[in-house]
Design an enzyme around this catalytic site. Structure first.
Site, PDB file in Angstrom:
ATOM      1  N   ALA A 170     -35.184  -3.820 -22.924  1.00 50.55           N
ATOM      2  CA  ALA A 170     -35.799  -3.883 -24.077  1.00 50.55           C
ATOM      3  C   ALA A 170     -34.476  -4.679 -24.864  1.00 50.55           C
ATOM      4  O   ALA A 170     -33.298  -4.557 -25.260  1.00 50.55           O
ATOM      5  CB  ALA A 170     -36.387  -3.376 -24.696  1.00 50.55           C
ATOM      6  N   PHE A 172     -34.285  -7.074 -28.250  1.00 55.97           N
ATOM      7  CA  PHE A 172     -34.556  -7.557 -29.881  1.00 55.97           C
ATOM      8  C   PHE A 172     -35.472  -8.576 -30.035  1.00 55.97           C
ATOM      9  O   PHE A 172     -35.967  -8.029 -31.219  1.00 55.97           O
ATOM     10  CB  PHE A 172     -33.396  -7.890 -30.447  1.00 55.97           C
ATOM     11  CG  PHE A 172     -32.847  -9.696 -30.104  1.00 55.97           C
ATOM     12  CD1 PHE A 172     -33.506 -10.284 -31.674  1.00 55.97           C
ATOM     13  CD2 PHE A 172     -32.255 -10.241 -29.302  1.00 55.97           C
ATOM     14  CE1 PHE A 172     -33.451 -11.491 -31.270  1.00 55.97           C
ATOM     15  CE2 PHE A 172     -32.174 -11.559 -29.661  1.00 55.97           C
ATOM     16  CZ  PHE A 172     -33.152 -12.190 -30.839  1.00 55.97           C
ATOM     17  N   LYS A 196     -34.556   1.907 -23.088  1.00 53.75           N
ATOM     18  CA  LYS A 196     -33.748   2.078 -24.012  1.00 53.75           C
ATOM     19  C   LYS A 196     -33.504   0.708 -24.540  1.00 53.75           C
ATOM     20  O   LYS A 196     -33.933  -0.188 -24.042  1.00 53.75           O
ATOM     21  CB  LYS A 196     -32.503   1.789 -22.694  1.00 53.75           C
ATOM     22  CG  LYS A 196     -30.494   1.900 -23.103  1.00 53.75           C
ATOM     23  CD  LYS A 196     -29.940   1.271 -24.458  1.00 53.75           C
ATOM     24  CE  LYS A 196     -29.743  -0.710 -23.949  1.00 53.75           C
ATOM     25  NZ  LYS A 196     -29.061  -0.983 -25.272  1.00 53.75           N
ATOM     26  N   GLU A 199     -30.266  -1.798 -28.683  1.00 56.78           N
ATOM     27  CA  GLU A 199     -29.742  -1.689 -30.110  1.00 56.78           C
ATOM     28  C   GLU A 199     -29.750  -2.411 -31.540  1.00 56.78           C
ATOM     29  O   GLU A 199     -29.291  -2.152 -32.874  1.00 56.78           O
ATOM     30  CB  GLU A 199     -28.266  -1.407 -30.062  1.00 56.78           C
ATOM     31  CG  GLU A 199     -27.101  -2.575 -29.428  1.00 56.78           C
ATOM     32  CD  GLU A 199     -27.922  -3.308 -28.055  1.00 56.78           C
ATOM     33  OE1 GLU A 199     -28.554  -2.663 -27.293  1.00 56.78           O
ATOM     34  OE2 GLU A 199     -26.920  -4.592 -27.254  1.00 56.78           O
ATOM     35  N   SER A 249     -31.414 -11.076 -21.419  1.00 59.99           N
ATOM     36  CA  SER A 249     -30.552 -12.327 -21.332  1.00 59.99           C
ATOM     37  C   SER A 249     -30.379 -12.582 -19.803  1.00 59.99           C
ATOM     38  O   SER A 249     -30.724 -11.424 -18.945  1.00 59.99           O
ATOM     39  CB  SER A 249     -29.385 -12.156 -21.872  1.00 59.99           C
ATOM     40  OG  SER A 249     -28.356 -10.971 -21.720  1.00 59.99           O
ATOM     41  N   CYS A 304     -38.726 -15.987 -25.996  1.00 54.46           N
ATOM     42  CA  CYS A 304     -38.902 -16.070 -24.294  1.00 54.46           C
ATOM     43  C   CYS A 304     -39.468 -17.004 -24.467  1.00 54.46           C
ATOM     44  O   CYS A 304     -39.206 -18.353 -23.548  1.00 54.46           O
ATOM     45  CB  CYS A 304     -38.530 -15.565 -23.363  1.00 54.46           C
ATOM     46  SG  CYS A 304     -40.170 -14.674 -23.887  1.00 54.46           S
ATOM     47  N   GLU A 404     -29.412 -21.826 -23.247  1.00 54.49           N
ATOM     48  CA  GLU A 404     -30.893 -21.708 -24.182  1.00 54.49           C
ATOM     49  C   GLU A 404     -29.884 -21.198 -25.420  1.00 54.49           C
ATOM     50  O   GLU A 404     -29.442 -20.536 -25.497  1.00 54.49           O
ATOM     51  CB  GLU A 404     -31.166 -19.827 -23.515  1.00 54.49           C
ATOM     52  CG  GLU A 404     -32.334 -19.556 -24.367  1.00 54.49           C
ATOM     53  CD  GLU A 404     -32.916 -18.108 -23.506  1.00 54.49           C
ATOM     54  OE1 GLU A 404     -31.749 -16.853 -23.470  1.00 54.49           O
ATOM     55  OE2 GLU A 404     -33.712 -17.835 -24.207  1.00 54.49           O
TER      56      GLU A 404
HETATM   57  P1  NAD Z   1     -29.911  -9.005 -24.078  1.00 53.45           P
HETATM   58  O1  NAD Z   1     -29.698  -9.514 -22.647  1.00 53.45           O
HETATM   59  O2  NAD Z   1     -29.222  -8.752 -25.094  1.00 53.45           O
HETATM   60  O3  NAD Z   1     -30.222  -7.378 -24.251  1.00 53.45           O
HETATM   61  C1  NAD Z   1     -31.622  -6.786 -23.871  1.00 53.45           C
HETATM   62  C2  NAD Z   1     -30.831  -4.893 -23.861  1.00 53.45           C
HETATM   63  O4  NAD Z   1     -29.383  -5.467 -22.034  1.00 53.45           O
HETATM   64  C3  NAD Z   1     -30.872  -4.460 -24.736  1.00 53.45           C
HETATM   65  O5  NAD Z   1     -30.908  -3.386 -24.440  1.00 53.45           O
HETATM   66  C4  NAD Z   1     -29.273  -5.068 -24.232  1.00 53.45           C
HETATM   67  O6  NAD Z   1     -28.443  -3.398 -25.266  1.00 53.45           O
HETATM   68  C5  NAD Z   1     -28.861  -4.434 -22.702  1.00 53.45           C
HETATM   69  N1  NAD Z   1     -27.478  -5.597 -22.747  1.00 53.45           N
HETATM   70  C6  NAD Z   1     -26.868  -6.532 -23.354  1.00 53.45           C
HETATM   71  N2  NAD Z   1     -25.858  -7.031 -23.390  1.00 53.45           N
HETATM   72  C7  NAD Z   1     -25.530  -5.839 -21.677  1.00 53.45           C
HETATM   73  C8  NAD Z   1     -24.696  -6.326 -20.760  1.00 53.45           C
HETATM   74  N3  NAD Z   1     -23.591  -7.403 -21.073  1.00 53.45           N
HETATM   75  N4  NAD Z   1     -24.766  -5.225 -19.221  1.00 53.45           N
HETATM   76  C9  NAD Z   1     -25.733  -4.285 -19.730  1.00 53.45           C
HETATM   77  N5  NAD Z   1     -26.879  -4.435 -20.322  1.00 53.45           N
HETATM   78  C10 NAD Z   1     -26.724  -5.509 -21.781  1.00 53.45           C
HETATM   79  O7  NAD Z   1     -31.186  -9.611 -24.192  1.00 53.45           O
HETATM   80  P2  NAD Z   1     -31.752 -10.224 -26.302  1.00 53.45           P
HETATM   81  O8  NAD Z   1     -30.473 -11.131 -26.950  1.00 53.45           O
HETATM   82  O9  NAD Z   1     -31.536  -8.916 -26.874  1.00 53.45           O
HETATM   83  O10 NAD Z   1     -32.324 -11.179 -26.056  1.00 53.45           O
HETATM   84  C11 NAD Z   1     -32.671 -12.543 -26.131  1.00 53.45           C
HETATM   85  C12 NAD Z   1     -33.236 -13.499 -24.321  1.00 53.45           C
HETATM   86  O11 NAD Z   1     -34.027 -12.358 -23.823  1.00 53.45           O
HETATM   87  C13 NAD Z   1     -33.252 -14.777 -24.414  1.00 53.45           C
HETATM   88  O12 NAD Z   1     -32.250 -14.937 -23.594  1.00 53.45           O
HETATM   89  C14 NAD Z   1     -34.723 -14.415 -23.442  1.00 53.45           C
HETATM   90  O13 NAD Z   1     -35.473 -15.539 -23.339  1.00 53.45           O
HETATM   91  C15 NAD Z   1     -35.165 -13.637 -23.636  1.00 53.45           C
HETATM   92  N6  NAD Z   1     -36.189 -12.549 -23.295  1.00 53.45           N
HETATM   93  C16 NAD Z   1     -37.137 -12.404 -22.000  1.00 53.45           C
HETATM   94  C17 NAD Z   1     -37.876 -12.972 -21.893  1.00 53.45           C
HETATM   95  C18 NAD Z   1     -38.960 -12.901 -21.231  1.00 53.45           C
HETATM   96  O14 NAD Z   1     -40.191 -12.501 -20.760  1.00 53.45           O
HETATM   97  N7  NAD Z   1     -38.455 -13.629 -19.578  1.00 53.45           N
HETATM   98  C19 NAD Z   1     -38.905 -11.916 -22.950  1.00 53.45           C
HETATM   99  C20 NAD Z   1     -38.087 -11.860 -23.888  1.00 53.45           C
HETATM  100  C21 NAD Z   1     -36.806 -12.466 -24.151  1.00 53.45           C
END
Ligand code: NAD
Length: 519
Positions: A170, A172, A196, A199, A249, A304, A404
């Protein structure tokens, strides 16, 4: 009667209680129905975005802890998958009631860890709660297919069965809603799930799995591990995990989709977005501008489905000064303070990135009609605040448009015609959501037909479908072929098992050996 059996326990997360003390509590793993201390030496600081105080420490769960979660999930699957559908449904009935009772505390926790206003947090929990409510329809949704008499004395039954151990990763920005898109749907179908959470704000997910346990989810049906890249890679690689749901992301989503699929898993990834609001000159001006403001700046732009780009068509561009005047009045403060319109962004790093993107827009020629970079929030000098910002006359090649931003920044563009606006949107790689503001039905209909985006609002700024439908982001905003929640969510977490059977009256008669395909 099952509702009456639920206790009246109220969940208060420990970080909410301890936030003002000097000792930051350590967040635990949740394995086989128990909160378990992590033995890791590697801890991530959990901060309050309004103050940057450290309010907790999140473990990077060790390999043996993550393996224990998988073992627990496998063991639980062997019994949970055999529970009757009505027993699983009953758990969801109780779960929705417990969430409802704890709404306030969940919202307080989200506001503290994530920064959004308490009221907005409650709204987001409600959207997750509605998924749990929709799960109560599993007795209808999980039915299979059947046909009597496909050949002489022969019938076919296709049963919709669970997959096994699944995992949810998930982001943040919706620390309760997104986990609620995942583990209730997975488990009500008879799967077990390892969550998961992000964090950056794992507290709401921890509270929710405890509530699900109180609702009757047996030990091990929902486990929680923590961490970043290593935990994600563990999930992508473990052979006993059959499916992964991811929201976050592009970087993480592409990695998880590719690595998980290569390892034979079913994967669904909801990813980044750039959502456009089209303002037609025939729109109801007041309503359109107010809706645009809420959708661009609410949750500090960290949704998002935020409308982060406005396209003013024709004479509608004359409304831009009024939009700026309205945006100036929005109140920036800590999310738990009364009358706050927008809180801080999640981290110092996120704030720096947003400021850099504003700067790049100005350098590339956009007009900054409202600049929130130096916003002052008197009682919270150390918070990650950015005030509402409007960059006008932005062009499609500018970085503030191609990336974004995920902050309270509205990118504003102009188009001569509706076709020009549609072209801009269809040329953007993302396809999460879009909205049009108009009073003309034919315009709305044309937009709906010609636009290549998965979720469309007509005078609805954030068209997130209610969970009797599915969340249907498309193109660059989604990888996989089966969306989250609704019927598609049930499809994602189930597979068919098809039985062809022949029951002949002359049962005892031996069947002749047949060497060719039946004709
Ligand atoms: P993020 O990708 O940084 O983190 C999401 C999850 O992935 C976290 O649990 C994190 O620990 C893990 N993660 C982060 N970087 C990683 C990597 N390099 N390798 C493996 N795992 C990794 O996203 P965020 O910053 O927490 O959330 C914001 C993003 O989520 C924005 O881009 C937003 O548009 C997107 N989002 C999309 C939707 C949708 O339904 N399309 C909904 C909510 C958020």
């Amino acid at each position: 009667s099952s509702l009456l059996q639920a206790s009246s326990k109220i969940y208060v997360n420990e970080y909410v209680r301890c936030a003002s003390t000097s000792s930051a509590p350590k967040i635990k793993n949740f394995i086989h129905g128990k909160m378990v201390d992590s033995q890791t030496k590697d801890w991530i600081e959990l901060t309050n975005p309004a103050t940057n105080e450290v309010i907790g420490l999140v473990p990077k769960s060790t390999n043996s802890e993550m393996l224990a979660a998988v073992e627990s999930s496998k063991e639980a699957y062997s019994t949970w998958s055999k529970f009757s559908v009505i027993q699983r449904q009953q758990v969801m009935f109780r779960f929705q009631e417990i969430i409802r009772r704890n709404m306030k505390n969940l919202a307080m926790n989200i506001s503290k860890e994530q920064g959004k206003t308490v009221h907005d947090a409650e709204g987001s929990i409600l959207r997750g709660l509605q998924v749990v409510e929709a799960c109560c329809a599993v007795t209808f949704l999980q039915t299979g297919e059947t046909m009597h008499g496909v050949a002489r004395d022969m019938d076919i039954h296709s049963y919709r069965v669970p997959l096994g151990v699944t995992a949810g990763i998930a982001p943040f920005n919706f620390p309760a809603m997104v986990p609620l898109w995942m583990f209730p749907v997975a488990t009500v179908c008879g799967n077990t799930m390892i969550m998961k959470p992000s964090e950056q704000d794992p507290g709401a997910c921890m509270m929710l799995v405890e509530m699900a346990q109180e609702a009757g989810l047996p030990n091990g049906v929902a486990n929680v591990i923590h961490g970043q890249h290593e935990a994600v890679t563990f999930i992508c690689d473990h052979p006993d995990i059959r499916a992964i749901s991811f929201v976050g992301s592009d970087t993480a989503g592409n990695y998880i989709y590719e690595r998980g699929s290569k390892n034979g898993k079913r994967v669904q990834c909801n990813m980044g977005a750039k959502n456009h609001g089209v303002i037609m000159p025939d729109a109801n001006k007041e309503q359109a501008l107010n809706q645009l403001l809420g959708a661009a700046f609410g949750a500090a732009g960290q949704r998002c489905m935020a409308l982060s780009t406005a396209i003013f068509v024709g004479n509608a561009k004359e409304w831009v000064p009024d939009l700026v005047a309205k945006a100036k009045k929005l109140r920036v403060n800590a999310g738990h303070e009364p009358n706050t319109d927008l809180g801080p962004v999640i981290s110092k790093k996120a704030k720096e990135r947003v400021l850099e993107l504003i700067e790049s827009g100005i350098k590339e020629g956009a007009k900054c009609l409202l600049d929130g970079r130096n916003v002052k929030v008197p009682n919270y000098p150390n918070g990650n605040f950015v005030g509402p910002t409007i960059l006008h006359q932005v062009k499609p090649n500018m970085k503030c448009y191609t990336e974004e931003i995920f902050g309270p920044v509205l990118v504003s563009m102009e188009a001569d015609t509706l076709d020009d606006a549609i072209n801009i949107i269809n040329s953007n790689p993302y396809g999460n959501g879009t909205a049009i503001f108009t009073t003309n039905g034919a315009t709305a209909r044309k937009f709906t037909l010609d636009i290549d985006v998965g979720q469309i609002g007509i005078n609805v700024p954030i068209p997130v479908p209610l969970p009797m439908f599915s969340f249907t982001g498309s193109r660059g905003s989604f990888r996989g072929d089966t969306n989250f929640y609704g019927r598609q969510g049930i499809n994602f977490y189930t597979q068919f098992k098809t039985v062809t059977s022949q029951w002949r009256a002359e049962d005892a008669t031996p069947i002749e050996v047949q060497m060719t395909m039946p004709t």
